[in-house]
Design an enzyme around this catalytic site. Sequence first.
Site, short mmCIF file in Angstrom:
data_model
loop_
_atom_site.label_atom_id
_atom_site.label_comp_id
_atom_site.label_asym_id
_atom_site.label_seq_id
_atom_site.Cartn_x
_atom_site.Cartn_y
_atom_site.Cartn_z
N TRP A 133 -38.52 19.83 16.78
CA TRP A 133 -37.17 20.17 17.24
C TRP A 133 -36.10 19.54 16.36
O TRP A 133 -35.09 20.18 16.05
CB TRP A 133 -36.97 19.81 18.71
CG TRP A 133 -37.78 20.72 19.58
CD1 TRP A 133 -38.89 20.41 20.31
CD2 TRP A 133 -37.58 22.14 19.73
NE1 TRP A 133 -39.38 21.54 20.91
CE2 TRP A 133 -38.60 22.61 20.57
CE3 TRP A 133 -36.65 23.05 19.23
CZ2 TRP A 133 -38.72 23.95 20.95
CZ3 TRP A 133 -36.77 24.39 19.59
CH2 TRP A 133 -37.78 24.82 20.44
N ASP B 194 -30.33 15.12 20.92
CA ASP B 194 -30.85 16.26 21.69
C ASP B 194 -31.73 15.69 22.80
O ASP B 194 -32.78 15.12 22.54
CB ASP B 194 -31.68 17.14 20.73
CG ASP B 194 -32.39 18.28 21.45
OD1 ASP B 194 -32.23 18.42 22.67
OD2 ASP B 194 -33.12 19.02 20.76
N LYS C 39 -35.19 22.43 31.67
CA LYS C 39 -36.32 21.54 31.90
C LYS C 39 -36.07 20.62 33.09
O LYS C 39 -36.76 20.69 34.09
CB LYS C 39 -36.62 20.73 30.64
CG LYS C 39 -37.01 21.63 29.47
CD LYS C 39 -37.37 20.84 28.26
CE LYS C 39 -37.46 21.71 27.03
NZ LYS C 39 -38.52 22.72 27.12
N1 PMP Z 1 -34.79 20.79 21.72
C1 PMP Z 1 -35.86 20.37 22.41
C2 PMP Z 1 -36.18 18.91 22.42
C3 PMP Z 1 -36.64 21.29 23.13
O1 PMP Z 1 -37.71 20.87 23.81
C4 PMP Z 1 -36.27 22.66 23.12
C5 PMP Z 1 -37.03 23.70 23.90
N2 PMP Z 1 -38.32 23.43 24.21
C6 PMP Z 1 -35.17 23.05 22.36
C7 PMP Z 1 -34.44 22.09 21.69
C8 PMP Z 1 -34.74 24.48 22.31
O2 PMP Z 1 -34.12 24.78 23.49
P1 PMP Z 1 -33.60 26.25 23.87
O3 PMP Z 1 -34.84 27.07 24.09
O4 PMP Z 1 -32.82 25.99 25.11
O5 PMP Z 1 -32.78 26.75 22.75
#
Ligand code: PMP
Length: 311
Positions: A102, A172, A196
Site C-alpha cells: 500500500w 494511511d 474496514k
Molecule cells: N491503504 C491500505 C492500508 C489498505 O488496506 C487499502 C485497502 N485494502 C487501501 C489503502 C486502498 O483502499 P481503497 O480500496 O479504499 O481505495
Amino acid sequence: MTRIFNFSAGPATLPEQVIEQIADELLEYKQSGVSIMEMGHRRPEYLEVVTHAERDLRDLLAVPDNYKVLFLPGGARVQFAMLPMNLFGKSAKADYVLTGFWGETAYHEAQKYGDIAIAASSKQDDYLTIPSRESWQIRDDAAYLHYTDNETLTGIEFHDIPSSVPVPLVTDMTSSLLTKPMDISQFGVVYAGAQKNAGIAGLGIVIIREDLLEQALPIVPSVYDYKFEAEQQSLYSTPPTFAWYVSGLVFAWLKANGGIEGFYQRNCQRSQALYDIIDASDFYLNTIPKSVRSRANVTFQFKQENLEALF
Ligand code: PMP
C-alpha cells in the site's frame, strides 16, 4: 440465518447491533417520512447525523481543535492522489517510507504530481520489516513524509508514531484507524477508507491540521479540495449519505462499548490469541518479526512442506 465469522480485511465485519439498527431505521428514519437513503443531505435530520458522526469521531480519537475532519467520497486510493494535490502548493516534493504494497502504491500515485523520494524501504526484506527510524532520509523541503501505519496485506504495523520527523507526518490508517489510541497532534494528516473499521465502502476520512489547508495545487478538484471541503462541512457535492450515516453508527457503537482504549485491549488479546495458534501450528506460518506484527489484522501463510503435500 447464519452469520459466519468474516475475517475479510475489507469491506469487513460490522457490529451486529449496528446492522440491526440500520434494519430498524431503514424504511423510515426517525419519523422523517423517508429512508435515510432517500433523505436530502441538507435536511436538518441528516445534518444532525453528520454532526454527531464528526463529534463522536473527534471524541474517540481526541482530535485536537486545530484539526479538520473531512468525510469525502471514495476510499483511500483517492487520497493517494489528493494528498499531493492538496499539499504540493509550496513544495512539490514528498518523501515516502515503504513497508509494503500500500505504501508502494501510494508512492507511485504521488509521482504523477511532483518529486517523490523514498525515505526508507524494506523492499529488500520482502517488506517483512520496518526500517529503523535512524535510517530514514527526509528532505528538509519535503511537503510531507508519508508512511502506511498498517500494511494490511502482510500484517505489518507501526506500534509507535515515528519520532522527530522534521516535516508534516502523513499516515494511511485505512486498516488501523480506531483500533488503537493515536496522538493525532503528531500528524499533519491521517486518512483512511471507512470500509474496514469505520463503516462501509464509499467514504474516505481525512483528519488534517488546519495550517496545511493553505497549500493546494490549483488543479485539485473542488470536491477533493481539503480547504474548500472543510469550509463546506464536506457537503459540497452530494456525499455518500448512507455510508456516512453507517460510520456515525459505528462511532457511536465504539464509544458505547469501551472506546478506543477498550478496543485496543481487545485487539491486542485477539491478535495474540491468533498469533499463538499460528506459531504453535505445523500448518500455518507467520514470518513477521513479533515487534511489528499487526494487532489490527492477522495474516498467515502455509508452511511450504504442507503445501507440497497438498498439491
Ligand atoms: N491503504 C491500505 C492500508 C489498505 O488496506 C487499502 C485497502 N485494502 C487501501 C489503502 C486502498 O483502499 P481503497 O480500496 O479504499 O481505495
